[in-house]
Scaffold this motif. Structure first.
Motif, PDB file in Angstrom:
ATOM      1  N   THR A   1       7.621  -6.478  -3.445  1.00  0.00           N
ATOM      2  CA  THR A   1       7.161  -5.146  -3.840  1.00  0.00           C
ATOM      3  C   THR A   1       8.125  -4.104  -3.287  1.00  0.00           C
ATOM      4  OG1 THR A   1       4.903  -5.965  -3.525  1.00  0.00           O
ATOM      5  CG2 THR A   1       5.164  -3.589  -3.831  1.00  0.00           C
ATOM      6  N   GLY A   2       8.559  -3.178  -4.125  1.00  0.00           N
ATOM      7  CA  GLY A   2       9.401  -2.089  -3.636  1.00  0.00           C
ATOM      8  C   GLY A   2       8.663  -1.245  -2.617  1.00  0.00           C
ATOM      9  N   THR A   3       9.430  -0.568  -1.761  1.00  0.00           N
ATOM     10  CA  THR A   3       8.786   0.206  -0.687  1.00  0.00           C
ATOM     11  C   THR A   3       8.259   1.549  -1.172  1.00  0.00           C
ATOM     12  OG1 THR A   3      10.896   1.182  -0.043  1.00  0.00           O
ATOM     13  CG2 THR A   3      10.235  -0.833   1.104  1.00  0.00           C
ATOM     14  N   GLY A   4       8.577   1.914  -2.402  1.00  0.00           N
ATOM     15  CA  GLY A   4       7.984   3.136  -2.954  1.00  0.00           C
ATOM     16  C   GLY A   4       8.994   4.234  -3.192  1.00  0.00           C
ATOM     17  N   GLN A   5       8.893   4.823  -4.357  1.00  0.00           N
ATOM     18  CA  GLN A   5       9.774   5.920  -4.749  1.00  0.00           C
ATOM     19  C   GLN A   5       9.677   7.083  -3.755  1.00  0.00           C
ATOM     20  OE1 GLN A   5      11.568   5.575  -7.522  1.00  0.00           O
ATOM     21  NE2 GLN A   5      12.413   7.629  -7.784  1.00  0.00           N
ATOM     22  N   LEU A   6       8.465   7.315  -3.257  1.00  0.00           N
ATOM     23  CA  LEU A   6       8.242   8.487  -2.406  1.00  0.00           C
ATOM     24  C   LEU A   6       8.403   8.170  -0.928  1.00  0.00           C
ATOM     25  CD1 LEU A   6       5.185   9.938  -4.329  1.00  0.00           C
ATOM     26  CD2 LEU A   6       7.591  10.594  -4.510  1.00  0.00           C
TER      27      LEU A   6
ATOM     28  N   GLN B   1       9.378  -2.975  -8.860  1.00  0.00           N
ATOM     29  CA  GLN B   1      10.063  -1.792  -8.321  1.00  0.00           C
ATOM     30  C   GLN B   1       9.620  -0.555  -9.092  1.00  0.00           C
ATOM     31  OE1 GLN B   1      11.843  -1.250  -5.729  1.00  0.00           O
ATOM     32  NE2 GLN B   1      12.636  -3.246  -5.081  1.00  0.00           N
ATOM     33  N   PRO B   2       9.597   0.631  -8.459  1.00  0.00           N
ATOM     34  CA  PRO B   2       9.925   0.870  -7.049  1.00  0.00           C
ATOM     35  C   PRO B   2       8.767   0.555  -6.109  1.00  0.00           C
ATOM     36  CG  PRO B   2       9.409   2.951  -8.100  1.00  0.00           C
ATOM     37  CD  PRO B   2       9.319   1.898  -9.176  1.00  0.00           C
ATOM     38  N   GLY B   3       7.633   0.112  -6.655  1.00  0.00           N
ATOM     39  CA  GLY B   3       6.537  -0.330  -5.809  1.00  0.00           C
ATOM     40  C   GLY B   3       5.290   0.523  -5.927  1.00  0.00           C
ATOM     41  N   ASP B   4       5.487   1.837  -6.086  1.00  0.00           N
ATOM     42  CA  ASP B   4       4.314   2.704  -6.227  1.00  0.00           C
ATOM     43  C   ASP B   4       4.110   3.105  -7.689  1.00  0.00           C
ATOM     44  OD1 ASP B   4       6.702   4.082  -6.139  1.00  0.00           O
ATOM     45  OD2 ASP B   4       6.074   5.542  -4.635  1.00  0.00           O
ATOM     46  N   ASN B   5       2.989   3.746  -7.938  1.00  0.00           N
ATOM     47  CA  ASN B   5       2.722   4.210  -9.297  1.00  0.00           C
ATOM     48  C   ASN B   5       3.516   5.492  -9.535  1.00  0.00           C
ATOM     49  OD1 ASN B   5       1.571   5.652 -11.530  1.00  0.00           O
ATOM     50  ND2 ASN B   5      -0.167   4.255 -11.429  1.00  0.00           N
TER      51      ASN B   5
ATOM     52  N   GLY C   1       3.828   4.176 -14.962  1.00  0.00           N
ATOM     53  CA  GLY C   1       3.376   2.814 -14.672  1.00  0.00           C
ATOM     54  C   GLY C   1       3.713   2.495 -13.234  1.00  0.00           C
ATOM     55  N   GLY C   2       3.499   1.245 -12.849  1.00  0.00           N
ATOM     56  CA  GLY C   2       3.842   0.830 -11.486  1.00  0.00           C
ATOM     57  C   GLY C   2       2.636   0.778 -10.569  1.00  0.00           C
ATOM     58  N   GLY C   3       2.874   0.383  -9.320  1.00  0.00           N
ATOM     59  CA  GLY C   3       1.799   0.278  -8.335  1.00  0.00           C
ATOM     60  C   GLY C   3       0.889  -0.911  -8.584  1.00  0.00           C
TER      61      GLY C   3
ATOM     62  N   PHE D   1       1.732  -4.335  -7.797  1.00  0.00           N
ATOM     63  CA  PHE D   1       1.785  -5.350  -6.731  1.00  0.00           C
ATOM     64  C   PHE D   1       1.313  -4.725  -5.410  1.00  0.00           C
ATOM     65  CE2 PHE D   1       5.058  -8.682  -8.543  1.00  0.00           C
ATOM     66  CZ  PHE D   1       4.172  -8.988  -9.551  1.00  0.00           C
ATOM     67  N   GLY D   2       1.974  -4.949  -4.311  1.00  0.00           N
ATOM     68  CA  GLY D   2       1.536  -4.384  -3.031  1.00  0.00           C
ATOM     69  C   GLY D   2       0.127  -4.864  -2.690  1.00  0.00           C
ATOM     70  N   GLY D   3      -0.736  -3.911  -2.311  1.00  0.00           N
ATOM     71  CA  GLY D   3      -2.111  -4.240  -1.912  1.00  0.00           C
ATOM     72  C   GLY D   3      -2.895  -4.959  -3.002  1.00  0.00           C
ATOM     73  N   ASN D   4      -2.626  -4.593  -4.258  1.00  0.00           N
ATOM     74  CA  ASN D   4      -3.336  -5.264  -5.358  1.00  0.00           C
ATOM     75  C   ASN D   4      -2.956  -6.732  -5.451  1.00  0.00           C
ATOM     76  OD1 ASN D   4      -4.596  -2.891  -6.236  1.00  0.00           O
ATOM     77  ND2 ASN D   4      -2.778  -2.303  -7.410  1.00  0.00           N
ATOM     78  N   LEU D   5      -1.683  -7.019  -5.206  1.00  0.00           N
ATOM     79  CA  LEU D   5      -1.249  -8.413  -5.256  1.00  0.00           C
ATOM     80  C   LEU D   5      -1.871  -9.190  -4.089  1.00  0.00           C
ATOM     81  CD1 LEU D   5       0.502 -10.637  -6.530  1.00  0.00           C
ATOM     82  CD2 LEU D   5       2.449  -9.791  -5.202  1.00  0.00           C
ATOM     83  N   LYS D   6      -1.947  -8.531  -2.944  1.00  0.00           N
ATOM     84  CA  LYS D   6      -2.565  -9.183  -1.774  1.00  0.00           C
ATOM     85  C   LYS D   6      -4.035  -9.544  -2.076  1.00  0.00           C
ATOM     86  CE  LYS D   6      -3.398  -8.527   3.159  1.00  0.00           C
ATOM     87  NZ  LYS D   6      -3.260  -7.619   4.307  1.00  0.00           N
TER      88      LYS D   6
END
Ligand SMILES: *[C@@H]1O[C@H](CO)[C@@H](O)[C@H](O)[C@H]1NC(C)=O
Ligand SMILES: *[C@@H]1O[C@H](CO)[C@@H](O)[C@H](O)[C@H]1NC(C)=O
Ligand SMILES: *[C@@H]1O[C@H](CO)[C@@H](O)[C@H](O)[C@H]1NC(C)=O
Ligand SMILES: *[C@@H]1O[C@H](CO)[C@@H](O)[C@H](O)[C@H]1NC(C)=O
Ligand SMILES: *[C@@H]1O[C@H](CO)[C@@H](O)[C@H](O)[C@H]1NC(C)=O
Length: 741
Positions: free
Chosen positions: A51-56, A276-280, A284-286, A288-293
């Motif tokens: 998961t990307g670390t986030g655009q922001l 990537q980039p990991g967040d919404n 689109g996006g967001g 994976f991360g917590g949702n994938l967990k």
């Protein structure tokens, strides 16, 4: 910390020196190491790798980052744009665009460009080069088509193969993009490309198959949908029985930035390995991360699938030796001006890269017209003679005009996406753009070429009257005009163009400027900088004695052009698309207006560009593969012979002119009629360097797949029975030799 120029040069030399040395591991060895590492990871660590670390995220250094695992020696993986050189940093080279690289028809230069870009990405600490772009130019106005290699799948496949091989030869991961049918900017975040399977395989997929053969580390799934399903959760493309894995792809699939939709399990189970980039990011996006967990914890994604995702991400890192001695990230993509404590000022440019970019700029310049004439010569080496056309006879020229804003320095302060077109156009806009830090515009290069031997009058705007006044009665007038396009995004609309071009006209009344100048100067040399085909109704004007289609040649645009104008380089660039007089000649459209995301049926099937024109009997103004030289070439002695399952096509090329030059010999194949293929398709090309009067024997091998079609019921490449025709020549229309087997 700012380092001195000397330190920068030393650093650069050191980086370049040790960038050559790494040990390529086998995929098996790489996977053994990857699986061992996966066995030592916690669930959170695994999620952080995919998961990307986030655009922001304020810690983000690159266009995309992952979470490091220091206790296992795994860094944050750095992903960076773009396909024509490093973006969002200083001290890098602005390489030629993909479409110009295609224009060279030179595998040597395609690979050398890839290697040089790889060296710069490596020197900056980037693990993954986000390229090559391999999107087929389905319609000539497609905004990002210049990032890729044109409408022909074979040329695109070879250019992709060479680029990937070059990039990865210095230990940098390449990322083949964008899978798949990512062919226009309007509505790209959700349009559905509805493509029949044979067309998909033969046109849009074929270059990806070549990239797998090059051992590409990663593939990027696209924003658009294919047949209604998001590319990033399309099991038919990405899954265990999908096209990529069946072709032998061993790396990982990463999403385009924000191209993920729906649930974590929809994407992970369909075959997406990294988001990537990991967040919404609104589009689109967001996912994976917590949702994938959660999805792993509740069993909707299995632990073994997650382990597979992580291992696939790690394997190319081990395979390319990035686990040992790889430079740390030393720039900050969030501060593209080079400021701030995380920008270490490492310069990765080099004299060798500058020379290569200049060589490609010249080798991709296509000489479309040359009416070189010498008149009025008296005795003794043509005393008193006027010479029109190219190359420029500088010793006979006393007055020169340079006309058009496209000749001058562009506005370098218009943002890192280069979203303006108010000077020379050397690269399109958007994430595929590159650094203009060191650009040398045509006006500067021509001025130093002309020196003090002639008086230069310039009009560096597109003001028609001022251009006419500058050009009237001059011995030679260089008139520059351009057309630009780029990426849609959250980005601005550039002069009314939202990514895709609105039309195939030159910008800023460039066509009128050319016609007005030609009316007052009988030795008008036209230079076009463009991202793709433009209308050229003025090309037959008798006062236009030379036309150079220079494309989007990168930062050495001026010097590369002068090399051709001056005759230092004998042009060998060839059009990687056809230039027709109307858009209908291309048989496809950009869908601009729609109530919601459109469905776009690819009804033209296999017939893009020259294939469509062949089928419709349309003669373009300048055809695919066309380009003139300052010398002439003859073709002879065609033979074809079997060699295992391949065919070897042999012929002789002779330089019949008075000066050295490079011919681009092309092999087109005609299938047995029942195969249902276009009349002729490109299946081979070779760059042949010849001194005056010299001949060379050329041999081009057609492999089994080059002679096959995709048989959908059988789900296989199948070579049709029957007689094949072979056409050898200097363009799709300039066929010099014909054979069959
Ligand atoms: C897309 O859908 C059409 C119509 O259902 C089908 O004929 C075609 O094979 C599909 N394409 C792919 C790549 O599966
Ligand atoms: C599992 O978790 C995912 C992600 O939070 C969620 O979308 C999904 O509905 C959950 N499935 C079940 C069966 O609880
Ligand atoms: C001008 O050059 C073009 C190709 O470059 C050629 O087709 C044409 O015949 C030439 N015209 C004259 C008048 O030489
Ligand atoms: C071109 O124009 C120049 C200057 O106006 C003139 O001297 C020359 O004779 C012309 N040449 C031709 C071929 O028309
Ligand atoms: C070509 O240029 C000359 C000036 O050198 C001009 O007199 C003539 O009208 C021009 N020809 C055309 C067709 O515009």
């Amino acid at each position: 910390m700012r380092t001195s120029i000397l330190t920068q040069l030393l650093l650069c030399a050191v980086l370049t020196a040790y960038s050559q040395a790494f040990t390529l591991r086998s995929w098996d060895d790489a996977y053994a190491l990857a699986n061992t590492a996966v066995g030592q990871m916690t669930l959170d660590e695994k999620i952080g790798i995919v998961t990307g670390t986030g655009q922001l995220n304020a810690n983000r250094r690159c266009v995309g980052d992952t979470t490091p695992i220091p206790r296992l020696g795994i860094p944050s993986f750095c992903f960076n744009d773009g396909p024509a050189g490093m973006r969002l940093t200083k001290g890098v080279t602005g390489f030629p665009s993909g479409i110009n690289t295609a224009s060279t028809f030179s595998k040597r230069l395609m690979r050398a460009r890839g290697k040089a870009m790889g060296e710069e990405f490596r020197g900056k600490g980037v693990h993954v080069f986000l390229g090559p772009a391999m999107d087929i130019m389905r319609n000539p106005k497609a905004g990002r088509a210049w990032e890729s290699f044109g409408p022909d799948p074979y040329l695109t496949g070879e250019a992709s193969f060479e680029t990937i091989t070059g990039v990865q030869s210095v230990g940098v991961q390449a990322c083949a993009k964008h899978l798949i049918a990512n062919n226009q900017e309007h509505w790209r975040y959700g349009l559905s490309a509805n493509v029949d399977e044979r067309t998909l395989r033969e046109v849009y997929w074929a270059p990806f198959e070549r990239s797998v053969e090059a051992g590409v580390a990663s593939v990027m799934c696209a924003y658009n949908r294919l047949n209604g399903t998001s590319s990033c959760h399309q099991a038919g493309l990405l899954g265990p029985n999908g096209m990529l894995r069946k072709a032998g792809f061993k790396g990982y699939v990463v999403s385009d930035w924000g191209a993920t939709h729906d649930s974590a399990s929809d994407n992970a189970n369909a075959g997406l390995d990294m988001e990537q980039p990991g967040d919404n990011i609104v589009i689109g996006g967001g996912v994976f991360g917590g949702n994938l967990k959660n999805a792993v914890n509740n069993g909707s994604v299995s632990v073994s699938r997650l382990n597979e995702m992580v291992a696939r991400v790690l394997a190319p890192w081990y395979r390319l030796g990035q686990d040992s001695g790889y430079p740390a990230v030393n720039f900050d993509a969030q501060k593209p001006d080079g400021s701030g404590p995380r920008n270490e000022g490492v310069v990765v440019r080099s004299a060798a890269h500058t020379a290569l970019v200049r060589e490609i700029a010249a080798a991709s310049s296509v000489l479309l017209k040359n009416n070189r004439t010498a008149t009025g010569g008296g005795a003794g080496a043509g005393a008193g003679m006027t010479v029109r056309g190219l190359p420029i006879a500088l010793e006979r020229i006393k007055s020169v005009a340079i006309v058009g804003q496209d000749a001058k320095m562009p506005n370098k302060a218009c943002g890192d996406l280069n979203e303006c077109n108010d000077g020379t156009m050397s690269i399109g806009w958007g994430s595929g753009s590159n650094s203009l830090e060191f650009i040398v515009p045509p006006v500067d290069a021509i001025t130093s070429f002309v020196g003090t031997g002639a008086i230069i009058t310039s009009s560096l705007s597109n003001d028609l009257d001022a251009g006419v006044n500058a050009a009237r009665g001059k011995d030679v007038a260089f008139v520059f005009a351009n057309a630009m396009s780029g990426e849609l995004g959250f980005y601005d609309i550039v002069v009314g163009n939202q990514g895709d071009r609105n039309d195939l006209d030159l910008w800023w009344k460039g066509g009128s400027l050319i016609e007005r100048v030609a009316a007052v100067c009988n030795n008008t040399i036209v230079v076009i900088h463009s991202v793709g085909p433009v209308y050229m109704p003025w090309s037959v004007h008798p006062n236009i004695t030379g036309i150079i289609y220079a494309g989007a040649p990168g930062e050495q645009t001026g010097p590369g052009l002068v090399d051709v104008l001056s005759g230092k380089v004998n042009p060998s660039g060839r059009l990687p698309f056809s230039i027709a007089d109307n858009e209908a000649a291309y048989g496809t459209q950009i869908v601009y207006n729609s109530l919601g995301f459109p469905e776009i049926p690819y009804t033209e099937k296999l017939n893009l560009d020259y294939r469509y024109m062949d089928a419709q009997g349309v003669t373009p103004r300048f055809e695919f593969g066309f380009g003139l030289s300052y010398t002439t070439f003859a073709y002879s002695a065609l033979s074809t012979s079997a060699s295992g399952t391949s065919r070897v096509v042999k012929f002789t090329v002779t330089n019949t002119g008075a000066i050295a030059g490079t011919e681009i010999a092309q092999v087109y194949l005609g299938y047995p009629t029942a195969a249902g293929e276009p009349k002729r398709v490109l299946r081979g090309f070779e760059e042949i360097v010849l001194a005056a009067g010299v001949s060379a024997s050329v041999s081009i091998t057609l492999g089994e797949r080059d002679m096959s079609v995709w048989d959908t019921p059988r789900q296989a490449w199948v070579r049709p029975a029957g007689t094949f025709s072979v056409f050898v020549g200097a363009s799709i229309k300039d066929v010099r030799l014909t054979g069959s087997f």
